[in-house]
Design a protein around this motif. Structure first.
Motif, short mmCIF file in Angstrom:
data_model
loop_
_atom_site.label_atom_id
_atom_site.label_comp_id
_atom_site.label_asym_id
_atom_site.label_seq_id
_atom_site.Cartn_x
_atom_site.Cartn_y
_atom_site.Cartn_z
N LYS A 79 0.93 -1.40 0.02
CA LYS A 79 -0.04 0.06 0.20
C LYS A 79 1.03 1.27 0.01
O LYS A 79 2.09 1.27 0.42
N GLU A 80 0.21 2.32 -0.49
CA GLU A 80 0.95 3.77 -0.59
C GLU A 80 1.15 4.07 0.82
O GLU A 80 0.39 4.20 1.71
N ASP A 81 2.48 4.61 0.99
CA ASP A 81 2.92 5.26 2.30
C ASP A 81 2.58 6.63 2.36
O ASP A 81 3.77 7.45 1.72
N ILE A 82 1.52 7.10 2.91
CA ILE A 82 1.18 8.50 2.65
C ILE A 82 1.54 9.29 4.12
O ILE A 82 1.60 8.73 5.15
N ILE A 83 2.31 10.38 3.87
CA ILE A 83 2.88 11.06 4.83
C ILE A 83 2.24 12.45 4.86
O ILE A 83 2.10 13.13 3.85
N PRO A 84 1.69 12.91 6.03
CA PRO A 84 1.00 14.39 5.87
C PRO A 84 1.91 15.51 5.77
O PRO A 84 3.08 15.33 6.05
N GLN A 85 1.63 16.43 5.05
CA GLN A 85 2.40 17.35 4.56
C GLN A 85 3.12 18.21 5.59
O GLN A 85 4.21 18.58 5.46
N ASN A 86 2.15 18.57 6.77
CA ASN A 86 2.94 19.28 7.81
C ASN A 86 3.52 18.35 9.09
O ASN A 86 3.64 18.99 10.20
N LEU A 91 10.34 12.19 13.20
CA LEU A 91 9.86 11.48 14.21
C LEU A 91 8.47 10.72 13.67
O LEU A 91 8.29 9.68 14.29
N PHE A 92 8.08 11.15 12.47
CA PHE A 92 6.74 10.43 12.11
C PHE A 92 7.40 8.95 11.53
O PHE A 92 6.62 7.99 11.77
N TYR A 93 8.51 9.10 10.93
CA TYR A 93 9.22 7.63 10.44
C TYR A 93 9.58 6.90 11.65
O TYR A 93 9.59 5.73 11.71
N LEU A 94 10.19 7.44 12.62
CA LEU A 94 10.64 6.80 13.86
C LEU A 94 9.91 6.13 14.80
O LEU A 94 10.19 5.16 15.29
N ALA A 95 8.65 6.85 15.26
CA ALA A 95 7.70 6.41 15.99
C ALA A 95 7.39 5.07 15.91
O ALA A 95 7.27 4.11 16.82
N PRO A 96 6.69 4.52 14.53
CA PRO A 96 6.33 3.15 14.66
C PRO A 96 7.41 2.13 14.89
O PRO A 96 7.21 1.05 15.40
N VAL A 97 8.84 2.60 14.54
CA VAL A 97 9.95 1.73 14.86
C VAL A 97 10.24 1.35 16.17
O VAL A 97 10.47 0.20 16.84
N ILE A 98 10.20 2.71 16.94
CA ILE A 98 10.22 2.67 18.29
C ILE A 98 9.28 1.47 19.08
O ILE A 98 9.42 0.75 19.82
N THR A 239 -3.93 7.39 13.29
CA THR A 239 -4.69 7.82 12.29
C THR A 239 -4.10 8.11 10.85
O THR A 239 -4.70 7.91 9.91
N GLU A 240 -2.95 8.81 11.11
CA GLU A 240 -2.54 9.30 9.65
C GLU A 240 -1.28 8.04 8.93
O GLU A 240 -0.74 8.42 7.93
N TYR A 241 -1.24 7.33 9.60
CA TYR A 241 -0.38 6.11 9.14
C TYR A 241 -0.82 4.97 8.15
O TYR A 241 -2.27 4.86 8.53
N SER A 242 -0.29 4.77 7.22
CA SER A 242 -0.61 3.94 6.30
C SER A 242 0.16 2.84 5.83
O SER A 242 1.39 3.04 6.17
#
Length: 351
Positions: A79-86, A91-98, A239-242
């Motif tokens: 599935k497409e990895d969508i990242i919010p513009q703002n 940290l957005f990349y790191l959070a699920p890894v932690i 919510t914003e993760y895909s």
């Protein structure tokens, strides 16, 4: 093999290299088997809930729908990895890894049967608490970095929930540590053989009750899934993760359930230990296999409790969640510590 290693690295380092190889093989085995259990835990949850609601559940992908977890994993991977513009992207990349790594690391100190544990450390329980607290950082960072009001509220809820229930969970296990005289999980299992029924759940029934409730809150499961609350926060902190990042949160949650179920089995239900008359005349390998089977039955029974509660109970309000943690569980856990201390003092030599 040993002679080859001695020729390559020298006789002084050969033993250390062998130990490292054994640890790496154990780690790979634990991760592979753990993730396989997590994959099928999702399948069994859907099946159990379906039958409780008079439905059939997954049944199309493979025989009886057994390959449904793999189909879901492949779908999420592509599935497409969508990242919010703002969003705060690092940290957005790191959070699920932690979040995922902390749950997976917890498996390293769990003894699945006598003698099989990746890291047999003397502070195993403290290490598990540390990893549980570290996982909360992943949730908080995901809520903050997403730049979404729903994710932010979910992260705040999770932070306060973890602070509240981490205390009661830690206190609920103090009685177990007092009775076993150790933080080492293998020692705790062996200590239970000296008590009636071979389990701590009976003399530590108050601590066991507090632990069970706190375990539901720690893993953000119903009736304490306030950080995710779909009816209020869409999906909460993720919510914003895909795509695959969403899958890491999903896998982390179910790995956390596996870890909590294993702690319950090891600290309160006797782990892999069986009565001496059962294993007395069995070969060593068969005795260990039987112990592993016994341990897994206890873990699966606790996992089933997660599914049963999810299908049965409604979600608590947030003020009720906080009140249960601070006004009920912590006083009960403290009372259990006092009672255990007095019992050890009065019945010294028996406990």
């Amino acid at each position: 093999m040993n002679d080859i290693l001695k020729a390559i690295v020298g006789p002084e380092l050969a033993g250390d290299v062998v130990n490292i190889i054994i640890i790496l093989l154990k780690t790979a085995a634990v991760i592979a088997v753990g993730l396989l259990h997590v994959a099928f835990a999702t399948y069994f949850e859907r099946k159990v809930m379906a039958h409780m609601q008079v439905r059939l559940g997954p049944r199309e992908v493979g025989p009886l729908g057994l390959f449904q977890p793999f189909a879901d994993g492949i779908k999420l991977f592509f599935k497409e990895d969508i990242i919010p513009q703002n969003a705060d992207k690092p940290l957005f990349y790191l959070a699920p890894v932690i979040f995922f790594a902390s749950a997976l690391t917890s498996l390293s100190v769990l003894p699945f049967f006598d003698g099989f544990v990746v890291g047999n450390i003397n502070i195993g329980l403290l290490f598990l608490f540390a990893m549980s607290s570290l996982g909360a950082y992943g949730i908080v960072l995901s809520g903050w970095s997403s730049n979404s009001k729903y994710a932010f509220l979910g992260g705040l809820r999770s932070a306060s929930q973890v602070i509240s229930y981490e205390i009661s969970m830690g206190l609920s296990l103090v009685g177990v540590m007092m009775m076993a005289g150790s933080f080492n999980l293998s020692d705790i299992v062996r200590a239970q053989n000296h008590y009636p029924l071979g389990i701590f759940a009976v003399p530590q029934f108050l601590g066991f009750f507090v632990f069970v409730v706190a375990a539901f809150a720690e893993t953000n499961r119903l009736p304490f899934d306030l950080p995710e609350a779909e009816s209020e926060l869409v999906a909460g902190y993720f919510t914003e993760y895909s795509g695959f990042r969403f899958a890491m949160f999903f896998l982390g949650e179910y790995t956390g359930m596996l870890v909590m179920s294993s702690i319950a089995a090891l600290c309160f239900l006797g782990g892999w230990a069986l009565p001496a008359f059962v294993t007395a005349n069995l070969p060593g390998f068969l005795a260990k296999a039987l112990g592993l089977f016994c341990f897994l039955i206890k873990v699966y029974a606790f996992m089933f409790l997660y599914y049963w509660v999810r299908s049965t109970l409604p979600r608590y309000r947030y003020d009720q969640l906080m009140a249960i943690g601070w006004k009920l569980l912590i006083p009960l856990a403290l009372g259990n510590i006092v009672i255990t201390g007095l019992a050890k003092m009065w019945f010294k030599g028996l406990l």
